[in-house]
Design a protein around this motif. Structure first.
Motif, PDB file in Angstrom:
ATOM      1  N   MET A 148       0.446   6.836  -4.384  1.00  0.00           N
ATOM      2  CA  MET A 148      -0.479   7.968  -4.420  1.00  0.00           C
ATOM      3  C   MET A 148      -0.058   9.080  -5.382  1.00  0.00           C
ATOM      4  O   MET A 148      -0.620  10.153  -5.374  1.00  0.00           O
ATOM      5  N   ARG A 149       0.941   8.844  -6.192  1.00  0.00           N
ATOM      6  CA  ARG A 149       1.444   9.866  -7.121  1.00  0.00           C
ATOM      7  C   ARG A 149       1.872  11.137  -6.377  1.00  0.00           C
ATOM      8  O   ARG A 149       1.610  12.248  -6.795  1.00  0.00           O
ATOM      9  N   ILE A 150       2.474  10.932  -5.236  1.00  0.00           N
ATOM     10  CA  ILE A 150       3.003  12.020  -4.411  1.00  0.00           C
ATOM     11  C   ILE A 150       4.522  11.888  -4.468  1.00  0.00           C
ATOM     12  O   ILE A 150       5.053  10.786  -4.352  1.00  0.00           O
ATOM     13  N   PRO A 151       5.235  12.997  -4.653  1.00  0.00           N
ATOM     14  CA  PRO A 151       6.670  12.919  -4.915  1.00  0.00           C
ATOM     15  C   PRO A 151       7.554  12.480  -3.744  1.00  0.00           C
ATOM     16  O   PRO A 151       8.635  11.962  -3.961  1.00  0.00           O
ATOM     17  N   ASP A 152       7.120  12.696  -2.523  1.00  0.00           N
ATOM     18  CA  ASP A 152       7.994  12.360  -1.392  1.00  0.00           C
ATOM     19  C   ASP A 152       7.181  11.848  -0.212  1.00  0.00           C
ATOM     20  O   ASP A 152       5.990  12.106  -0.083  1.00  0.00           O
ATOM     21  N   ALA A 153       7.867  11.121   0.670  1.00  0.00           N
ATOM     22  CA  ALA A 153       7.213  10.520   1.832  1.00  0.00           C
ATOM     23  C   ALA A 153       6.733  11.566   2.823  1.00  0.00           C
ATOM     24  O   ALA A 153       5.735  11.350   3.515  1.00  0.00           O
TER      25      ALA A 153
END
Length: 177
Positions: A148-153
């Motif tokens: 999702m092009r999100i930096p962290d979980a």
């Protein structure tokens, strides 16, 4: 418990040193606390045995579901913004699964009721569980799945497009019983 070792190690290879230690411990103890302690120190064995998705990311010992419940292990795995939470309940390796009349033993009935309660709690408190997982992910600096092009979980698990599924496992007895 023997199924756990088989699942974790595959039948096609010889047992490694940790699996041999676990097998020896299973034969020598009648309580679940010693097994839990060993698996807590060697949690990748739990992660490899109980991950629903293709990539096991974390194993958490004694994860609390609110103030009411606590599972022995929580295995977190992900694949393309789909997180799986696999809850594991340990019972003693010498516990019987069934009675002579083929009805579930008291230990198995209690464990089954317990995971049923966990499942109901999760259905009622799904958003709270996501927040708890987000806090956990942030604390252990878990990376995102990358889908999702999100930096962290921690950010990913709070996103409404991220899917979270649960499964429940009881580890009880030995195969020969």
């Amino acid at each position: 418990m023997q199924d756990f070792i088989t699942k974790a190690t595959k039948k096609t290879r010889r047992l490694g040193p940790l699996e041999r230690k676990l097998t020896k411990l299973l034969g020598a103890t009648s309580g679940e606390r010693e097994i839990h302690s060993f698996l807590k120190k060697n949690d990748f064995l739990v992660g490899m045995a109980f991950h629903s998705n293709s990539h096991p990311h974390a194993v958490v010992s004694e994860f609390e579901l609110g103030a009411e419940f606590r599972c022995d292990f929580l295995v977190l795995s992900c694949c393309s913004a789909w997180w799986s939470a696999d809850f594991v309940e340990l019972e003693p390796p010498n516990a019987r699964l069934y009675l002579k009349d083929r009805t579930p033993s008291k230990r198995l009935r209690i464990a089954t009721r317990q995971i049923r309660d966990w499942n109901q709690w999760i259905r009622k408190n799904g958003s709270y569980l996501s927040e708890r997982l987000s806090d956990l992910f942030e604390r252990i600096k878990l990376p995102a799945s990358g889908a999702m092009r999100i930096p962290d979980a921690a950010t990913e698990i709070r996103d409404p497009h991220c899917m979270l599924t649960s499964s429940f496992n009881i580890v009880i007895g030995r195969r020969d019983q």
